[in-house]
Scaffold this active site. Structure first.
Site, mmCIF file in Angstrom:
data_model
loop_
_atom_site.group_PDB
_atom_site.id
_atom_site.type_symbol
_atom_site.label_atom_id
_atom_site.label_comp_id
_atom_site.label_asym_id
_atom_site.label_seq_id
_atom_site.Cartn_x
_atom_site.Cartn_y
_atom_site.Cartn_z
ATOM 1 N N ASN A 70 0.948 -1.278 -0.134
ATOM 2 C CA ASN A 70 0.019 0.003 0.085
ATOM 3 C C ASN A 70 0.943 1.086 -0.132
ATOM 4 O O ASN A 70 1.639 1.671 0.990
ATOM 5 C CB ASN A 70 -0.910 -0.030 1.095
ATOM 6 C CG ASN A 70 -1.652 1.277 1.454
ATOM 7 O OD1 ASN A 70 -1.754 2.197 0.580
ATOM 8 N ND2 ASN A 70 -2.308 1.489 2.772
ATOM 9 N N HIS A 87 -9.587 1.271 4.815
ATOM 10 C CA HIS A 87 -8.536 1.425 5.438
ATOM 11 C C HIS A 87 -8.494 2.182 6.445
ATOM 12 O O HIS A 87 -9.718 3.153 6.496
ATOM 13 C CB HIS A 87 -7.096 1.712 4.549
ATOM 14 C CG HIS A 87 -6.077 1.975 5.136
ATOM 15 N ND1 HIS A 87 -5.558 3.041 6.045
ATOM 16 C CD2 HIS A 87 -4.944 1.142 5.105
ATOM 17 C CE1 HIS A 87 -4.323 2.630 6.703
ATOM 18 N NE2 HIS A 87 -3.734 1.677 5.944
ATOM 19 N N GLU A 93 -7.223 4.735 7.875
ATOM 20 C CA GLU A 93 -7.251 6.216 7.447
ATOM 21 C C GLU A 93 -8.076 6.540 6.733
ATOM 22 O O GLU A 93 -8.344 7.863 6.915
ATOM 23 C CB GLU A 93 -5.655 6.433 6.497
ATOM 24 C CG GLU A 93 -4.359 6.203 7.636
ATOM 25 C CD GLU A 93 -3.140 5.501 6.710
ATOM 26 O OE1 GLU A 93 -3.077 5.668 5.367
ATOM 27 O OE2 GLU A 93 -2.279 5.112 7.367
ATOM 28 N N GLU A 140 -5.657 -4.905 10.449
ATOM 29 C CA GLU A 140 -4.535 -4.153 10.964
ATOM 30 C C GLU A 140 -5.127 -3.361 12.157
ATOM 31 O O GLU A 140 -5.888 -2.412 12.158
ATOM 32 C CB GLU A 140 -4.585 -3.083 9.593
ATOM 33 C CG GLU A 140 -4.228 -3.537 8.257
ATOM 34 C CD GLU A 140 -3.732 -2.582 7.416
ATOM 35 O OE1 GLU A 140 -2.574 -2.699 6.820
ATOM 36 O OE2 GLU A 140 -4.405 -1.532 7.074
ATOM 37 N N GLY A 190 1.773 2.211 11.083
ATOM 38 C CA GLY A 190 2.960 3.337 10.927
ATOM 39 C C GLY A 190 3.631 3.884 12.330
ATOM 40 O O GLY A 190 3.884 5.087 12.425
ATOM 41 N N SER A 212 3.147 -2.089 10.540
ATOM 42 C CA SER A 212 4.590 -1.915 10.963
ATOM 43 C C SER A 212 5.129 -3.517 10.519
ATOM 44 O O SER A 212 5.889 -3.715 11.198
ATOM 45 C CB SER A 212 4.780 -1.594 12.375
ATOM 46 O OG SER A 212 4.181 -0.341 12.525
HETATM 47 P P1 PGA Z 1 2.456 0.420 7.721
HETATM 48 O O1 PGA Z 1 1.066 0.544 7.108
HETATM 49 O O2 PGA Z 1 3.117 -0.967 7.152
HETATM 50 O O3 PGA Z 1 3.381 1.481 7.336
HETATM 51 O O4 PGA Z 1 2.229 0.366 9.153
HETATM 52 C C1 PGA Z 1 0.143 -0.536 6.962
HETATM 53 C C2 PGA Z 1 -0.917 -0.062 6.145
HETATM 54 O O5 PGA Z 1 -1.483 1.092 6.614
HETATM 55 O O6 PGA Z 1 -1.789 -0.767 5.420
#
Ligand code: PGA
Length: 249
Positions: free
Chosen positions: A10, A95, A97, A164, A170, A209
């Site tokens: 992603n 997602h 976000e 997730e 992140g 992560s």
């Molecule tokens: P990350 O993001 O690996 O940077 O933690 C994962 C994601 O948001 O799909």
């Protein structure tokens, strides 16, 4: 039977279109391990260029979002039909976000999952609890509600679930393999109840992560069948190291 892993990058809102073409070329050159399939999800504006690089390769293309209609007066939005025409076969839906920053509701996410399937795009449905929800012991309930609302009335198993935990995205704070496995087993049970035997074939990816250093132990868990990779997916070397972790997991 050997486990076949699915590793999805992603790219979020990173890279200029020309840099995305270079990144896709590097990933393509590195070659893919036998027991893993790769998908990359660049920003919309980069899909055309990346599709040209990946044409006739084993690496598939996905988008990060879409609007649930074939076309129409929806200024600023992108339709599943447009994504298909660009060569995408996957789309990330819901997602965290998008849920938090853009206030996407479970109902909108349900419409998107349905529209994606209607247009032969495989939805990558993201679910996961926040830190507050985890600390108050509501994580199972939250994830169950996200899945049941998104999949209401859906009988087609062409879909992928990405677990997730929001507190791991992140942040550098990965879920332990045991904790991730516990949630993946819970999700597997939900899918079995909903789709019976067919639920066994649905990928359940872990995201949050994932890095070259922790991928193998996560992938070794029985109900983790791959990863949704954010930060580490925009560095070709790291993304491929994660893909290779599938070989030793
Ligand atoms: P990350 O993001 O690996 O940077 O933690 C994962 C994601 O948001 O799909």
């Amino acid at each position: 039977m050997e486990k076949k892993y699915l590793i999805i990058g992603n790219w979020k809102m990173y890279k200029a279109p020309s840099q995305a073409v270079d990144l896709a070329s590097e990933i393509l050159k590195a070659g893919c391990p036998e027991n893993a399939a790769l998908v990359v999800c660049p920003p919309f504006t980069h899909l055309w260029g990346v599709a040209a690089v990946l044409k006739n390769s084993a690496i598939a293309l996905g988008a990060q979002n879409m609007y649930p209609a074939a076309e129409g007066a929806f200024t600023g939005e992108i339709s599943p039909a447009m994504l298909r025409d660009l060569g995408a076969s996957y789309v990330i839906i819901g997602h965290s976000e998008r849920r938090s920053i853009f206030r996407e509701s479970n109902e909108l996410i349900h419409q998107k999952v349905k529209a994606a399937q209607d247009f032969q795009l495989t939805p990558i449905l993201c679910v996961g609890e926040t830190l507050v929800e985890r600390e108050s012991g509501q994580h199972r309930e939250v994830v169950e509600e996200q899945i049941s609302s998104a999949l209401e009335g859906i009988s087609d198993t062409h879909l992928i679930i990405a677990y997730e935990p929001v507190w791991a995205i992140g942040t550098g704070r990965t879920a332990t393999p045991e904790l991730a496995q516990e949630m993946h087993a819970f999700i597997r049970d939900l899918l079995k109840k909903r789709f019976r035997e067919e639920g066994l074939g649905v990928h359940i990816l872990y995201g949050g992560s994932v890095k070259p250093g922790n991928a193998a132990e996560l992938f070794a868990q029985p109900d983790i069948t791959g990863g949704l990779i954010g930060g580490a997916s925009i560095v070709a070397e790291d993304f491929m190291a994660i893909a290779r972790a599938a070989e030793v997991a």
